[in-house]
Design a protein around this motif. Structure first.
Motif, PDB file in Angstrom:
ATOM      1  N   GLN A 107      10.405  -2.844  -4.481  1.00 60.61           N
ATOM      2  CA  GLN A 107       9.113  -2.882  -5.167  1.00 60.61           C
ATOM      3  C   GLN A 107       8.190  -1.746  -4.727  1.00 60.61           C
ATOM      4  O   GLN A 107       7.343  -1.304  -5.482  1.00 60.61           O
ATOM      5  N   SER A 108       8.361  -1.250  -3.506  1.00 56.89           N
ATOM      6  CA  SER A 108       7.515  -0.154  -3.031  1.00 56.89           C
ATOM      7  C   SER A 108       7.780   1.143  -3.781  1.00 56.89           C
ATOM      8  O   SER A 108       6.942   2.040  -3.797  1.00 56.89           O
ATOM      9  N   LEU A 121      -1.357   3.935  -2.857  1.00 58.42           N
ATOM     10  CA  LEU A 121      -0.750   3.358  -1.661  1.00 58.42           C
ATOM     11  C   LEU A 121      -1.549   2.186  -1.109  1.00 58.42           C
ATOM     12  O   LEU A 121      -1.003   1.325  -0.418  1.00 58.42           O
ATOM     13  N   SER A 156       5.054   1.968  -6.256  1.00 52.99           N
ATOM     14  CA  SER A 156       3.888   2.620  -5.671  1.00 52.99           C
ATOM     15  C   SER A 156       4.183   4.073  -5.320  1.00 52.99           C
ATOM     16  O   SER A 156       3.319   4.940  -5.470  1.00 52.99           O
ATOM     17  N   VAL A 157       5.394   4.356  -4.861  1.00 54.87           N
ATOM     18  CA  VAL A 157       5.782   5.732  -4.562  1.00 54.87           C
ATOM     19  C   VAL A 157       5.747   6.585  -5.822  1.00 54.87           C
ATOM     20  O   VAL A 157       5.291   7.733  -5.804  1.00 54.87           O
ATOM     21  N   VAL A 204      -0.464  -1.422  -1.361  1.00 54.03           N
ATOM     22  CA  VAL A 204       0.494  -2.023  -0.427  1.00 54.03           C
ATOM     23  C   VAL A 204      -0.202  -3.011   0.503  1.00 54.03           C
ATOM     24  O   VAL A 204       0.416  -3.943   1.029  1.00 54.03           O
TER      25      VAL A 204
END
Length: 467
Positions: free
Chosen positions: A142-143, A377, A146-147, A380
């Motif tokens: 899932q990150s 970011l 965001s990346v 997160v």
């Protein structure tokens, strides 16, 4: 800063300026949504682990009419605290005893679970497909979403630096047109790429081009109007950007497939590129770059479009050279981005704005895009508190409010063409505002051109003889 006197001779707000604003405003309507397009193309639908026995289309356990779908989910997928199927884990072995909760002992150990080894099943009621369902950007991955957002904002950052320099070197219109074309290619290709890394690369490039397009749109408006109407130009671009987001919400509600939505906002960019040939290059930039003949040619085109007769007699090379000689001499010295910090007034303004040309806008864009990249970011932090990112988004702008009080007033002030202009303007402002008669001349010129345009479009205009 004598360019305003030349603008007064070609029309301060005629058909040309209106056309330029309309075309660039339309560009913002199409281009600005690309910044937040992934709010919809990368939406995360409800999901759970795929289980072969439960989700294999060749099997039909329900044909036995013994177990319901909910029963089967209890057997294969653990439940969270809200008694909903877990999104990222499944039982290692089927837990048949969970169908008989009354017989389950309180001392029974928790069944072993494992990550989703066979992929995920997604709820397609709201979103038939997104890039999340295409590349499984959930759970441990899932990150990556965001990346991807971070890479787009980094692209805007780098584009602000490199393309800002190229804009001052090769011209606003040229860089604008090429960036629109490249953005069209990148975003259209993003709908067809087979892998997520390639998609991220194209989105990074899209960020580079988007930053330059929006900056040049503003400059191509600002550098063709006199100070009293510069705020109008900014309002038009800002309003078009806001309207575009409202339109995006409606279109995204009607089009739920990310592939189609991506193309809906990418293909029209090719038409924006073709229509951009009708834009005029900034005569201010041409003259400052000592391209006097090309600048004079653009001024005459604008005068003709605005219905100014005998423009050839009014605008001559000598007139242009006389009006702009001081500014041309002021910018002969080669400067870089670092000159924004060498002189006191420029250093003060730059620092304040970081906490209206392209290189300066690029520096300001750097700080804005750094904030945008960090903003992606910050999401997160929802791991620790769901409200924390939103609190930071609200508090930081409030803390920046006092900076505005230290900035100079720019209302009805001419645009500076060099660092020396800024310094001189900065020191002269210490003595208070001076009445140069520019506002009266501008208003008189505007009224004259407005009457001419009304007559051109067939509206009756009263004429009064003056004694």
């Amino acid at each position: 800063m004598a360019f305003e006197s030349l603008l007064n001779q070609v029309g301060v707000l005629g058909r040309f300026q209106i056309f330029q604003m309309a075309l660039l405003g339309l560009s913002c309507l199409i281009i600005y949504p690309h910044i937040i397009l992934e709010n919809f193309t990368a939406a995360v639908p409800d999901h759970r682990c795929r289980v072969q026995l439960l989700d294999n289309a060749t099997l039909s356990i329900n044909d036995t009419e013994v177990f319901s779908q909910d029963d089967l989910l209890k057997i294969f997928i653990p439940q969270d605290s809200n008694l909903m199927p877990e999104k990222c884990r499944r039982f290692v072995h089927p837990q048949w005893q969970l169908l008989h909760l009354s017989e389950r002992l309180s001392s029974m150990t928790e069944p072993d679970t494992e990550p989703c080894m066979d992929g995920w099943v997604y709820d397609q009621k709201t979103y038939p497909s997104t890039i999340v369902t295409k590349w499984d950007l959930v759970c441990e991955s899932q990150s990556l979403k965001s990346v991807n957002n971070f890479l787009f904002m980094i692209g805007m950052l780098i584009g602000g630096i490199i393309l800002g320099y190229l804009t001052d070197r090769f011209g606003r219109k040229l860089v604008f047109r090429w960036c629109v074309l490249l953005l069209a290619i990148a975003e259209t290709s993003a709908a067809f790429v087979p892998t997520f890394p390639l998609y991220c690369t194209l989105r990074f490039l899209a960020g580079c081009f988007t930053s330059s397009i929006l900056t040049n749109s503003t400059m191509l408006i600002m550098e063709w109007v006199v100070p009293p109407f510069q705020a109008l130009g900014i309002v038009i671009t800002a309003s078009c950007s806001c309207i575009s987001l409202m339109i995006l919400g409606g279109i995204a509600f009607a089009i739920r497939d990310w592939f189609i939505l991506q193309l809906v906002y990418s293909v029209p960019l090719f038409f924006i590129f073709l229509s951009s040939r009708w834009l005029a290059e900034s005569a201010r930039w041409l003259i400052i770059k000592n391209k006097l003949e090309e600048g004079l040619k653009e001024l005459k085109k604008v005068a003709h479009a605005n219905g100014i007769k005998n423009a050839g007699d009014i605008l001559t090379m000598e007139v242009v050279r006389t009006n702009m000689q001081e500014d041309i001499e002021a910018v002969k010295m080669k400067v870089s981005m670092f000159h924004l910090f060498r002189t006191p007034t420029m250093r003060k303004r730059t620092f304040l704005l970081c906490f209206i040309r392209a290189t300066a806008s690029g520096v300001l864009g750097i700080t804005g895009n750094i904030g945008g990249a960090l903003g992606a970011l910050l999401m997160v932090l929802r791991i620790y508190s769901h409200h924390l990112p939103w609190i930071l988004y609200g508090v930081i702008p409030i803390l920046c409010i006092p900076v505005v009080f230290f900035l100079p007033e720019t209302r009805n002030q001419p645009l500076p063409d060099s660092i020396q202009n800024v310094e001189n303007q900065g020191y002269s402002n210490l003595d208070g505002p001076k009445d140069t008669g520019m506002e009266i001349d501008t208003l008189s010129s505007f009224v004259s051109h407005a009457k001419r345009n009304l007559r051109i479009f067939g509206f009756p205009v009263d004429h009064h003889k003056q004694n």
